[in-house]
Design an enzyme around this catalytic site. Structure first.
Site, mmCIF file in Angstrom:
data_model
loop_
_atom_site.group_PDB
_atom_site.id
_atom_site.type_symbol
_atom_site.label_atom_id
_atom_site.label_comp_id
_atom_site.label_asym_id
_atom_site.label_seq_id
_atom_site.Cartn_x
_atom_site.Cartn_y
_atom_site.Cartn_z
ATOM 1 N N SER A 1 8.743 -3.767 2.331
ATOM 2 C CA SER A 1 8.843 -5.107 1.744
ATOM 3 C C SER A 1 9.563 -6.050 2.693
ATOM 4 O O SER A 1 9.327 -7.254 2.686
ATOM 5 C CB SER A 1 9.603 -5.035 0.423
ATOM 6 O OG SER A 1 8.931 -4.159 -0.448
ATOM 7 N N VAL B 1 3.448 5.319 5.081
ATOM 8 C CA VAL B 1 2.174 4.607 5.285
ATOM 9 C C VAL B 1 2.419 3.523 6.342
ATOM 10 O O VAL B 1 3.393 2.773 6.254
ATOM 11 C CB VAL B 1 1.671 3.983 3.963
ATOM 12 C CG1 VAL B 1 0.369 3.230 4.188
ATOM 13 C CG2 VAL B 1 1.476 5.069 2.909
ATOM 14 N N GLU C 1 0.819 -1.223 0.000
ATOM 15 C CA GLU C 1 0.000 0.000 0.000
ATOM 16 C C GLU C 1 0.849 1.269 0.000
ATOM 17 O O GLU C 1 0.432 2.294 -0.531
ATOM 18 C CB GLU C 1 -0.932 0.020 1.221
ATOM 19 C CG GLU C 1 -2.064 -0.991 1.154
ATOM 20 C CD GLU C 1 -2.975 -0.766 -0.064
ATOM 21 O OE1 GLU C 1 -3.266 0.403 -0.371
ATOM 22 O OE2 GLU C 1 -3.362 -1.762 -0.698
ATOM 23 N N GLY C 2 2.005 1.205 0.628
ATOM 24 C CA GLY C 2 2.892 2.375 0.656
ATOM 25 C C GLY C 2 3.289 2.788 -0.755
ATOM 26 O O GLY C 2 3.223 3.964 -1.130
ATOM 27 N N HIS C 3 3.702 1.795 -1.562
ATOM 28 C CA HIS C 3 4.067 2.103 -2.951
ATOM 29 C C HIS C 3 2.863 2.644 -3.729
ATOM 30 O O HIS C 3 2.979 3.592 -4.505
ATOM 31 C CB HIS C 3 4.546 0.835 -3.679
ATOM 32 C CG HIS C 3 5.804 0.244 -3.140
ATOM 33 N ND1 HIS C 3 5.830 -0.971 -2.501
ATOM 34 C CD2 HIS C 3 7.081 0.687 -3.178
ATOM 35 C CE1 HIS C 3 7.073 -1.259 -2.167
ATOM 36 N NE2 HIS C 3 7.857 -0.272 -2.560
ATOM 37 N N GLN D 1 17.394 8.694 2.199
ATOM 38 C CA GLN D 1 17.408 8.480 0.738
ATOM 39 C C GLN D 1 16.729 9.653 0.022
ATOM 40 O O GLN D 1 17.224 10.158 -0.990
ATOM 41 C CB GLN D 1 16.686 7.175 0.412
ATOM 42 C CG GLN D 1 16.324 7.008 -1.058
ATOM 43 C CD GLN D 1 15.741 5.650 -1.368
ATOM 44 O OE1 GLN D 1 16.469 4.671 -1.399
ATOM 45 N NE2 GLN D 1 14.441 5.556 -1.592
HETATM 46 O O1 PAF Z 1 13.538 2.970 -2.262
HETATM 47 C C1 PAF Z 1 13.749 2.082 -3.115
HETATM 48 O O2 PAF Z 1 12.944 1.175 -3.354
HETATM 49 C C2 PAF Z 1 15.074 2.081 -3.844
HETATM 50 O O3 PAF Z 1 16.119 2.511 -3.032
HETATM 51 C C3 PAF Z 1 15.033 2.865 -5.171
HETATM 52 C C4 PAF Z 1 14.768 4.344 -4.923
HETATM 53 C C5 PAF Z 1 13.962 2.295 -6.067
HETATM 54 C C6 PAF Z 1 16.386 2.763 -5.896
HETATM 55 O O4 PAF Z 1 16.700 1.441 -6.171
#
Ligand code: PAF
Length: 280
Positions: free
Chosen positions: A184, A174, A31-33, A151
């Site tokens: 994940s 989320v 759900e976060g994605h 990140q």
């Molecule tokens: O956050 C992530 O899933 C990864 O670090 C990303 C930004 C897709 C880069 O591989």
């Protein structure tokens, strides 16, 4: 939704598109994605997502080989949510046709602290693949989750310094009903660990409520939160109260004057390493 595996097919699909909104992922979508993709849809058109498990950002003893790869399941979820127009899912040969000897090197003061200290090379690996993905997709905006707070900052600073014409949008973390941030890697948790995992958010919330009540000694608050988790069987890598703007340590005066802060945490529960953070 179109699923493409090559840069050439991706470019064919996106020819002439000037307002692409992009969500890079490593798949095993939750759900976060999907929330990131909804936000992308509000800020651009078409929405492009990518799924690529990026070897460069994994250390030699990390979980690259066992990282969940669930492409068909991910496609089904994206089809159902109907926010993504093109899914770019390259294999390693497509994105790394030769050894990647040119790399993006984030500045030490941001890339080598906190996560960067425990995962050397991680932010260089992330930055390098994000730059490559941006060059393939050429988005106008890209969406990242605040769950990976450092990140997000590394990517923002990279875009600023390289003057990339990409606006970086941040989405709130989320969480599950008990507060655990969706990730994940939560699927690695055993059932009892899954219950305990919510305590990471509890530890961060303790810091938040004590700061709101007027506490100003960041070291003491960090220590308390670390001891709380370690006494419950966790192995804490760090819990750190930092300035939001640069992830530096705040002074007592800055805390007193209301400097915007964030608490960042990484800790192992059994074999699983979880990260989380909370804006304070
Ligand atoms: O956050 C992530 O899933 C990864 O670090 C990303 C930004 C897709 C880069 O591989």
């Amino acid at each position: 939704m179109k699923v493409v595996h090559t840069i050439e097919d991706l470019r064919d699909q996106l020819r002439g598109q000037l307002r692409v909104a992009f969500v890079p992922t490593m798949g095993n979508l939750h759900e976060g994605h999907l929330a990131l993709m909804k936000l992308a849809r509000q800020h651009g058109d078409p929405v492009v997502a990518s799924i690529f498990v990026n070897r460069l950002q994994f250390g030699p003893n990390e979980d690259f080989d066992r990282y969940p790869r669930t492409l068909q399941n991910d496609i089904d979820k994206l089809e159902q949510a109907r926010d993504v127009y093109v899914l770019f899912a390259p294999d390693e040969k497509e994105l790394y046709p030769e050894p990647q000897s040119y790399r993006v090197q984030p500045p030490q003061e941001l890339g080598d602290i906190l996560e960067g200290e425990y995962r050397p090379g991680f932010f260089g690996g992330v930055s390098t693949v994000v730059l490559k993905l941006f060059s393939c997709v050429q988005p106008r905006v890209a969406v990242f989750g605040k769950k990976d707070y450092q990140q997000l900052m590394v990517v923002r600073n990279m875009c600023r310094q390289f003057q990339l014409p990409v606006e970086i949008l941040a989405h709130e973390t989320v969480r599950d009903r008990d507060g655990l941030a969706l990730s994940s890697r939560n699927m690695y948790l055993q059932p009892a660990e899954r219950v305990e995992a919510a305590q990471l958010y509890v530890a961060l919330s303790m810091i938040q409520s004590q700061l709101q009540a007027g506490a100003q000694d960041a070291d003491r608050l960090e220590r308390q939160a670390i001891d709380f988790l370690n006494s419950r069987g966790w192995k804490v890598d760090y819990i750190a109260i930092r300035r939001r703007r640069d992830l530096n340590k705040p002074t007592r005066e800055e805390i007193a004057q209301g400097e915007p802060l964030v608490a960042l945490a990484a800790a192992k529960l059994g074999a699983t390493r979880l990260i989380d953070n909370l804006e304070l």
